[in-house]
Design a protein around this motif. Structure first.
Motif, PDB file in Angstrom:
ATOM      1  N   ASN A  49      36.806  41.886  58.874  1.00 47.09           N
ATOM      2  CA  ASN A  49      37.725  41.091  59.680  1.00 47.09           C
ATOM      3  C   ASN A  49      37.024  40.217  60.719  1.00 47.09           C
ATOM      4  O   ASN A  49      37.677  39.495  61.475  1.00 47.09           O
ATOM      5  CB  ASN A  49      38.762  41.989  60.367  1.00 47.09           C
ATOM      6  N   GLN A  50      35.697  40.257  60.749  1.00 48.00           N
ATOM      7  CA  GLN A  50      34.940  39.383  61.646  1.00 48.00           C
ATOM      8  C   GLN A  50      34.801  37.974  61.069  1.00 48.00           C
ATOM      9  O   GLN A  50      34.389  37.051  61.772  1.00 48.00           O
ATOM     10  CB  GLN A  50      33.540  39.964  61.900  1.00 48.00           C
ATOM     11  N   PHE A  51      35.136  37.824  59.778  1.00 47.39           N
ATOM     12  CA  PHE A  51      35.037  36.516  59.128  1.00 47.39           C
ATOM     13  C   PHE A  51      36.448  35.972  58.955  1.00 47.39           C
ATOM     14  O   PHE A  51      37.284  36.586  58.275  1.00 47.39           O
ATOM     15  CB  PHE A  51      34.336  36.640  57.775  1.00 47.39           C
ATOM     16  N   PRO A  52      36.778  34.827  59.568  1.00 50.75           N
ATOM     17  CA  PRO A  52      38.167  34.360  59.629  1.00 50.75           C
ATOM     18  C   PRO A  52      38.792  34.018  58.286  1.00 50.75           C
ATOM     19  O   PRO A  52      40.027  34.045  58.167  1.00 50.75           O
ATOM     20  CB  PRO A  52      38.089  33.124  60.534  1.00 50.75           C
ATOM     21  N   ASP A  53      37.994  33.687  57.281  1.00 53.92           N
ATOM     22  CA  ASP A  53      38.560  33.311  55.990  1.00 53.92           C
ATOM     23  C   ASP A  53      38.623  34.467  55.001  1.00 53.92           C
ATOM     24  O   ASP A  53      38.967  34.269  53.835  1.00 53.92           O
ATOM     25  CB  ASP A  53      37.771  32.144  55.382  1.00 53.92           C
ATOM     26  N   ASN A  54      38.277  35.664  55.453  1.00 56.08           N
ATOM     27  CA  ASN A  54      38.488  36.849  54.624  1.00 56.08           C
ATOM     28  C   ASN A  54      39.963  37.242  54.665  1.00 56.08           C
ATOM     29  O   ASN A  54      40.595  37.215  55.721  1.00 56.08           O
ATOM     30  CB  ASN A  54      37.643  38.025  55.114  1.00 56.08           C
ATOM     31  N   ILE A  55      40.484  37.609  53.511  1.00 52.25           N
ATOM     32  CA  ILE A  55      41.870  38.073  53.395  1.00 52.25           C
ATOM     33  C   ILE A  55      41.817  39.578  53.181  1.00 52.25           C
ATOM     34  O   ILE A  55      41.136  40.054  52.269  1.00 52.25           O
ATOM     35  CB  ILE A  55      42.581  37.379  52.218  1.00 52.25           C
ATOM     36  N   VAL A  66      40.268  41.436  50.033  1.00 46.84           N
ATOM     37  CA  VAL A  66      40.809  41.129  48.712  1.00 46.84           C
ATOM     38  C   VAL A  66      40.709  39.641  48.377  1.00 46.84           C
ATOM     39  O   VAL A  66      41.073  39.225  47.273  1.00 46.84           O
ATOM     40  CB  VAL A  66      42.269  41.589  48.592  1.00 46.84           C
ATOM     41  N   GLY A  67      40.199  38.851  49.296  1.00 47.70           N
ATOM     42  CA  GLY A  67      40.034  37.436  49.017  1.00 47.70           C
ATOM     43  C   GLY A  67      39.191  36.749  50.074  1.00 47.70           C
ATOM     44  O   GLY A  67      39.033  37.266  51.190  1.00 47.70           O
ATOM     45  N   ILE A  68      38.631  35.611  49.705  1.00 50.60           N
ATOM     46  CA  ILE A  68      37.869  34.778  50.641  1.00 50.60           C
ATOM     47  C   ILE A  68      38.324  33.341  50.411  1.00 50.60           C
ATOM     48  O   ILE A  68      38.229  32.824  49.286  1.00 50.60           O
ATOM     49  CB  ILE A  68      36.352  34.874  50.411  1.00 50.60           C
ATOM     50  N   ASP A  69      38.804  32.680  51.429  1.00 47.72           N
ATOM     51  CA  ASP A  69      39.330  31.329  51.294  1.00 47.72           C
ATOM     52  C   ASP A  69      38.274  30.301  51.694  1.00 47.72           C
ATOM     53  O   ASP A  69      37.328  30.606  52.424  1.00 47.72           O
ATOM     54  CB  ASP A  69      40.574  31.177  52.169  1.00 47.72           C
ATOM     55  N   LYS A  70      38.434  29.079  51.197  1.00 43.00           N
ATOM     56  CA  LYS A  70      37.629  27.906  51.590  1.00 43.00           C
ATOM     57  C   LYS A  70      36.128  28.195  51.540  1.00 43.00           C
ATOM     58  O   LYS A  70      35.396  27.964  52.496  1.00 43.00           O
ATOM     59  CB  LYS A  70      38.040  27.447  52.993  1.00 43.00           C
ATOM     60  N   VAL A 107      37.830  33.057  46.519  1.00 40.16           N
ATOM     61  CA  VAL A 107      37.419  34.237  45.759  1.00 40.16           C
ATOM     62  C   VAL A 107      38.567  35.237  45.777  1.00 40.16           C
ATOM     63  O   VAL A 107      39.205  35.439  46.815  1.00 40.16           O
ATOM     64  CB  VAL A 107      36.158  34.893  46.363  1.00 40.16           C
ATOM     65  N   VAL A 108      38.841  35.846  44.628  1.00 37.12           N
ATOM     66  CA  VAL A 108      39.796  36.950  44.541  1.00 37.12           C
ATOM     67  C   VAL A 108      39.013  38.219  44.229  1.00 37.12           C
ATOM     68  O   VAL A 108      38.182  38.231  43.321  1.00 37.12           O
ATOM     69  CB  VAL A 108      40.861  36.707  43.458  1.00 37.12           C
ATOM     70  N   ILE A 109      39.287  39.272  44.995  1.00 32.32           N
ATOM     71  CA  ILE A 109      38.562  40.536  44.845  1.00 32.32           C
ATOM     72  C   ILE A 109      39.559  41.667  44.653  1.00 32.32           C
ATOM     73  O   ILE A 109      40.497  41.818  45.453  1.00 32.32           O
ATOM     74  CB  ILE A 109      37.686  40.830  46.078  1.00 32.32           C
ATOM     75  N   LYS A 110      39.378  42.433  43.604  1.00 32.17           N
ATOM     76  CA  LYS A 110      40.136  43.667  43.411  1.00 32.17           C
ATOM     77  C   LYS A 110      39.191  44.839  43.655  1.00 32.17           C
ATOM     78  O   LYS A 110      38.058  44.826  43.184  1.00 32.17           O
ATOM     79  CB  LYS A 110      40.729  43.720  42.015  1.00 32.17           C
ATOM     80  N   ASN A 111      39.680  45.830  44.378  1.00 34.82           N
ATOM     81  CA  ASN A 111      38.879  47.001  44.714  1.00 34.82           C
ATOM     82  C   ASN A 111      39.590  48.259  44.231  1.00 34.82           C
ATOM     83  O   ASN A 111      40.822  48.353  44.308  1.00 34.82           O
ATOM     84  CB  ASN A 111      38.692  47.110  46.230  1.00 34.82           C
ATOM     85  N   LEU A 112      38.837  49.212  43.766  1.00 35.15           N
ATOM     86  CA  LEU A 112      39.425  50.495  43.400  1.00 35.15           C
ATOM     87  C   LEU A 112      40.041  51.127  44.642  1.00 35.15           C
ATOM     88  O   LEU A 112      39.361  51.337  45.642  1.00 35.15           O
ATOM     89  CB  LEU A 112      38.350  51.417  42.814  1.00 35.15           C
ATOM     90  N   SER A 198      35.055  49.830  39.867  1.00 33.51           N
ATOM     91  CA  SER A 198      34.956  49.820  41.329  1.00 33.51           C
ATOM     92  C   SER A 198      35.461  48.522  41.939  1.00 33.51           C
ATOM     93  O   SER A 198      36.062  48.525  43.019  1.00 33.51           O
ATOM     94  CB  SER A 198      33.509  50.065  41.764  1.00 33.51           C
ATOM     95  N   GLN A 199      35.240  47.379  41.253  1.00 33.13           N
ATOM     96  CA  GLN A 199      35.709  46.107  41.791  1.00 33.13           C
ATOM     97  C   GLN A 199      35.736  45.043  40.711  1.00 33.13           C
ATOM     98  O   GLN A 199      35.125  45.187  39.650  1.00 33.13           O
ATOM     99  CB  GLN A 199      34.830  45.644  42.958  1.00 33.13           C
ATOM    100  N   ARG A 200      36.471  43.979  41.006  1.00 36.06           N
ATOM    101  CA  ARG A 200      36.511  42.806  40.136  1.00 36.06           C
ATOM    102  C   ARG A 200      36.519  41.582  41.031  1.00 36.06           C
ATOM    103  O   ARG A 200      37.479  41.312  41.750  1.00 36.06           O
ATOM    104  CB  ARG A 200      37.762  42.821  39.250  1.00 36.06           C
ATOM    105  N   ARG A 201      35.417  40.827  41.024  1.00 35.49           N
ATOM    106  CA  ARG A 201      35.257  39.643  41.865  1.00 35.49           C
ATOM    107  C   ARG A 201      35.280  38.395  40.984  1.00 35.49           C
ATOM    108  O   ARG A 201      34.528  38.308  40.007  1.00 35.49           O
ATOM    109  CB  ARG A 201      33.927  39.707  42.621  1.00 35.49           C
ATOM    110  N   VAL A 202      36.122  37.426  41.346  1.00 31.14           N
ATOM    111  CA  VAL A 202      36.217  36.171  40.599  1.00 31.14           C
ATOM    112  C   VAL A 202      36.195  35.007  41.581  1.00 31.14           C
ATOM    113  O   VAL A 202      36.963  34.993  42.554  1.00 31.14           O
ATOM    114  CB  VAL A 202      37.500  36.096  39.749  1.00 31.14           C
TER     115      VAL A 202
END
Length: 292
Positions: A49-55, A66-70, A107-112, A198-202
């Motif tokens: 949560n220290q990175f403003p574009d992290n979701i 679960v995501g990273i924008d811009k 980026v879309v991230i799925k985590n277990l 464990s994860q799926r990053r796209v």
């Protein structure tokens, strides 16, 4: 495939995409580029949560990114190199034509354990054409039990509502790390939560064709021009990073109206300072009445 190599689609691939609404390019990402992209994404995730574009989402157990924008606007130059690369831009030109422009990047991230499935939706509602699409760089494998994209084949050509489409039989698009998946923005799609992986990053880049999108009033001409200006500056950035590689030949019909900045990085940052009003995705909402 190297970031510096072109990946123009042949007639058969383009026809498959037009008819089905999706196209898989197996092992289109070289192992070295795959590892660099993983490291870049993980670097942002580590900031939490220290990175403003992290979701982020929170469960009772922990917090997940679960995501990273811009991603183009952020500090890792690898994503700018990718936007300006022959690899990405040749795919975009193959499907859009020469007046393609980038709409968004994320980026879309799925985590277990994040319990974060994606419900059936269409990214954007446009007229039936193949020139609006998402290009996904898969950094991890995915199958139907672990976050693979589920699609209703050819639904991008249907006039049915998303609520009707989501009841139809779907196809799971299982992927391997290093694959690229392209899907039409209008195709009905979803994905489930992870059960064992464990994860799926796209990493996603969205592209459209300028002429059709302006005529259809999906986006304004000023928005299209602003986003189109990212391309020559990203190509310039790629050239400076890879001076021994052949850059992408940009054949936009109005390319002479776009001046490459002396500082491409600063020019790209300026684009991202402008508020981006991206069209909302189309989900099914079932309204239940209580009979009163």
């Amino acid at each position: 495939m190297s970031i510096a190599r072109t990946c123009y689609l042949d007639a058969s691939q383009k026809e498959d995409f037009i008819q089905n609404g999706f196209l898989k390019l197996p092992q289109a990402i070289s192992p070295s580029l795959l590892n660099q992209l993983r490291d870049a994404v993980d670097g942002f995730v580590a900031l939490g949560n220290q990175f403003p574009d992290n979701i982020l989402v929170e469960t009772s157990a922990r917090q997940f990114v679960v995501g990273i924008d811009k991603i183009i606007a952020n500090s890792n130059p690898l994503f700018v190199e990718l936007l300006g690369s022959p690899l990405l831009l040749s795919i975009a030109e193959s499907l859009c034509g020469e007046d393609f422009f980038p709409v968004q990047d994320f980026v879309v991230i799925k985590n277990l354990g994040d319990h974060n499935p994606v419900k059936w939706h269409q990214d954007v509602i446009t007229k039936v054409h193949e020139k609006t699409f998402m290009i996904g760089f898969y950094l991890d494998p995915a199958n139907d039990e672990n976050g693979a994209l589920r699609v209703i084949p050819s639904s991008h050509k249907s006039n049915l509502s998303i609520c009707e489409l989501e009841k139809m039989e779907y196809q799971s698009l299982d992927m391997q790390a290093g694959d690229i998946l392209i899907h039409n923005l209008k195709i009905a799609h979803s994905s489930g939560a992870l059960t064992t992986f464990s994860q799926r990053r796209v990493i996603y880049f969205e592209f459209m064709a300028a002429k059709e999108i302006v005529e259809e009033a999906v986006y304004s001409e000023s928005f299209v021009r602003l986003r189109t200006g990212l391309i020559p500056n990203a190509i310039s950035y790629f050239e400076k990073t890879y001076p021994n590689e052949t850059p992408f030949t940009w054949n936009h019909p109005e390319k002479d109206n776009y001046v490459v900045a002396k500082d491409p990085t600063a020019a790209i940052q300026e684009v991202y300072q402008v508020k981006r009003n991206v069209k909302a995705a189309n989900y099914c909402f079932d309204f239940v009445t209580n009979g009163r």
